[in-house]
Enzyme design. Structure first.
Site, PDB file in Angstrom:
ATOM      1  N   LYS A   1       1.587   1.892  -6.541  1.00 60.11           N
ATOM      2  CA  LYS A   1       1.790   1.025  -5.397  1.00 60.11           C
ATOM      3  C   LYS A   1       2.938  -0.198  -5.737  1.00 60.11           C
ATOM      4  O   LYS A   1       3.843  -0.531  -5.138  1.00 60.11           O
ATOM      5  CB  LYS A   1       0.462   0.349  -4.840  1.00 60.11           C
ATOM      6  CG  LYS A   1       0.536   0.115  -3.292  1.00 60.11           C
ATOM      7  CD  LYS A   1       0.122   1.571  -2.750  1.00 60.11           C
ATOM      8  CE  LYS A   1       0.689   1.516  -1.130  1.00 60.11           C
ATOM      9  NZ  LYS A   1       0.076   2.767  -0.473  1.00 60.11           N
TER      10      LYS A   1
ATOM     11  N   ASP B   1      -3.609   1.356   3.956  1.00 61.69           N
ATOM     12  CA  ASP B   1      -4.036   2.582   4.311  1.00 61.69           C
ATOM     13  C   ASP B   1      -4.557   2.323   5.881  1.00 61.69           C
ATOM     14  O   ASP B   1      -4.278   3.289   6.824  1.00 61.69           O
ATOM     15  CB  ASP B   1      -5.463   3.096   3.686  1.00 61.69           C
ATOM     16  CG  ASP B   1      -5.102   3.300   2.281  1.00 61.69           C
ATOM     17  OD1 ASP B   1      -4.347   3.830   1.867  1.00 61.69           O
ATOM     18  OD2 ASP B   1      -5.814   2.669   1.539  1.00 61.69           O
TER      19      ASP B   1
END
Ligand code: NAI
Length: 566
Positions: free
Chosen positions: A178, A273
């Protein structure tokens, strides 16, 4: 101590010399050290005589990358480069972003995580163990950064990695992946970030039984002890690095939302998410609203698969409708959400709490054809509602079949269809079919990548709802303003930025989302809008006069700094 400091003129001062210096991925230039640098930094005689340019190094490493026989080995090659020389790594990555993003990030990072314990080379992050909560403090101390030297901390507990579930301590690689995307897409300075794994155990037996598994070898700790550990992590991280954005990554559904709710109004925090997914889907929807010239607040939206992603997306779209002037109740009425029992209606026993606000009153379907559960099936909903927008987050491959799609296409000129389920094999539909069944009228964005489709002599690019278009820019916009919170308004702004970007391009192509090659420009556009919103909403601690300049200025680009001995 980190043994280096970025000086106000952008050069880097270090007390390290010789091999120690070359071991730091932030300082190492390898063959690109000039002769005079080699002289002053104790490197003379430690490298071959030749001096290479960064371009030559990129060329060379690309050849080495190409020689790796499969995606996992390519990932391992790039990870080793990342751990050795970050400027070279990011130069290579940004030059070949379309080819390499799937290697350093989803999907290949998932394979790397599954092999984490066997392939462990070195650590660059922080490992916190629930069995030693008192060590959190020391772990952050040992990282060695000063309180103003960190902008971003990405943490995972490794329970719900991508689509592959619980991989325990190997989750650190998703935090790393990420962060790599944050840097490659939005120029987040890789020297100012920390990947963290919050190791609370694993429920995967194959890991517990593996003598080489590197994480804690017991089942996951849950309940109060779990939240106490998370609280302690947040307390230490935010005290040590008060300017850092705290990013949560790949927590299980049962923890992700409660953690976000616990902190979102207290600290600067973000869950990709939930919030990133919502934002990128909203971006596709906003682009569609522009293309179809129908305001969001007038769209009729059917969501097929009302789990955490489906309802998360609904919430994000609802927030945007509220910004267009609807009340939350009116906005909720624009949705028809379907799950296993059919349309969610208020009399269903199996409604989950987060679905409840979207359940329709049962009287509304009195005159519809009912299914066994007393609700209505997908096709009946499509017939009755005549949706303008259909979103799939069900993992039911092929659910958007010819009958459903043709029924939808009877009632709207441009049916907007978003089969978002991953992986490709779980997609609710294949774009080529959708275009064929609608004579090319459908506007599509998918969760997984699909090749362009030839339709009526035109190449139709299929936009992918990839969070990588939003979270890097949200991070950058938050960091440039040192925002105190990531507000809902900032999230909607990120989606609006993408919709505007698609509009500005005016390519004539009906694609709903950008292509990966535009990721840096998209991230910049997102950062600007997010920063503007942070200022407008009063959560910015810094309010630059010239925001565009400020954003460009803090974006790190991969070029070798001058390194000075101190
Ligand atoms: P989830 O398990 O929470 O949700 C799936 C939902 O679909 C459940 O509520 C389930 O009951 C429902 N469902 C299953 N079979 C069904 C059927 N036959 N008819 C109607 N409903 C049915 O999973 P989550 O996290 O919401 O993810 C769903 C999918 O969305 C995954 O494939 C995920 O990869 C994808 N996704 C895509 C994103 C993107 O494109 N950016 C982002 C997030 C998720």
């Amino acid at each position: 101590m980190r043994h280096f400091r970025v000086l106000p003129d952008g050069s880097v001062g270090t007390s390290l010399r010789g091999y120690q210096l070359m071991k730091s991925p932030f300082l190492n230039k390898s063959l690109a050290f000039t002769h005079s640098e080699r002289e002053t930094l104790g490197l003379t005689g430690l490298l071959p005589r030749a001096v290479m340019t960064l371009d030559q190094q990129v060329e060379l490493t690309y050849k080495q990358f190409e020689q790796q026989p499969n995606a996992l080995l390519k990932n391992i090659y790039l990870t080793a480069l990342h751990d050795r020389n970050q400027v070279l790594f990011y130069s290579l990555l940004t030059r070949y972003i379309e080819e390499m993003l799937p290697i350093v990030y989803t999907p290949t990072v998932g394979t790397a995580i599954q092999h984490y314990s066997q392939e462990f080379r070195r650590s660059l992050g922080i490992y916190l163990s629930i069995d030693q909560p008192e060590d959190i403090e020391r772990a952050f101390d040992h990282f060695g950064a000063d309180s103003d030297e960190i902008d971003l901390i990405v943490a995972t507990d490794g329970e719900r990695i991508l689509g592959i579930g619980d991989w325990g301590v190997g989750g650190i690689d998703i935090a790393n992946g990420k962060l790599v995307v944050y840097t490659a897409a939005a120029g987040i300075d890789p020297r100012r970030v920390i990947p963290v794994v919050i190791d609370v155990g694993t429920d995967r037996d194959s890991l517990l039984n593996d003598p080489l598994y590197l994480g804690i070898k017991h089942k996951r700790v849950r309940g109060e002890a779990y939240y106490a550990f998370i609280d302690r992590y947040v307390e230490v991280a935010t005290r040590k690095f008060p300017h850092a954005l705290i990013h949560w990554e790949d927590f299980a559904q049962s923890h992700a939302r409660p953690i976000l709710e616990r902190y979102k109004n207290k600290i600067c925090t973000f869950n990709d998410d939930i919030q990133g997914t919502g934002a990128i889907s909203l971006a596709a929807v906003l682009t569609a609203a522009r293309l179809t010239k129908m305001p969001l607040s007038e769209q009729r939206i059917v969501i097929f698969g009302s789990g955490s992603a489906g309802i998360g997306i609904a919430e994000q779209i609802r927030d945007a409708m509220v910004r267009e002037g609807l009340t939350p109740k009116q906005a909720q009425k624009r949705f028809w959400c379907i799950d296993r029992p059919g349309l969610l209606i208020d009399t269903l026993d199996e409604l989950r709490d987060f679905q409840r606000p979207y359940a329709r009153a049962h009287e509304e379907i009195d005159h519809w054809t009912h299914n066994k559960q007393g609700s209505a099936d997908f096709l009946e909903v499509v017939k009755q509602v005549k949706p303008t927008l259909l979103i799939g987050a069900s993992t039911v491959a092929g659910a958007f079949n010819e009958v459903i799609v043709k029924e939808m296409a009877k009632h709207v000129k441009h049916p907007v269809i978003l089969p978002l389920s991953n992986p490709t094999s779980a997609s609710e539909a294949v774009p080529e079919d959708l275009l064929r069944w609608t004579e090319g009228r459908a506007l599509i964005a998918t969760g997984s990548p699909f090749d362009p489709v030839s339709m009526n002599g035109q190449k139709v690019i299929i936009g992918q709802a990839n969070n990588a278009f939003v979270f890097p820019g949200i991070g950058l916009g938050t960091i440039v303003t040192r925002a105190l919170r990531v507000t809902d308004g900032m999230l909607v702004a990120s989606a609006e930025a993408i919709a505007e970007f698609m509009d500005q391009k005016k390519t004539g192509s009906p694609s709903l989302l950008p292509e990966v090659k535009a990721i840096t420009n998209v991230s910049k556009a997102v950062a600007l809008k997010v920063a503007e919103k942070a200022i407008e909403e009063g959560v910015a601690r810094i309010m630059p006069d010239d925001l565009e300049k400020a954003v460009s200025k803090i974006m790190w680009t991969p070029s070798y700094p001058n390194i000075r001995p101190v």
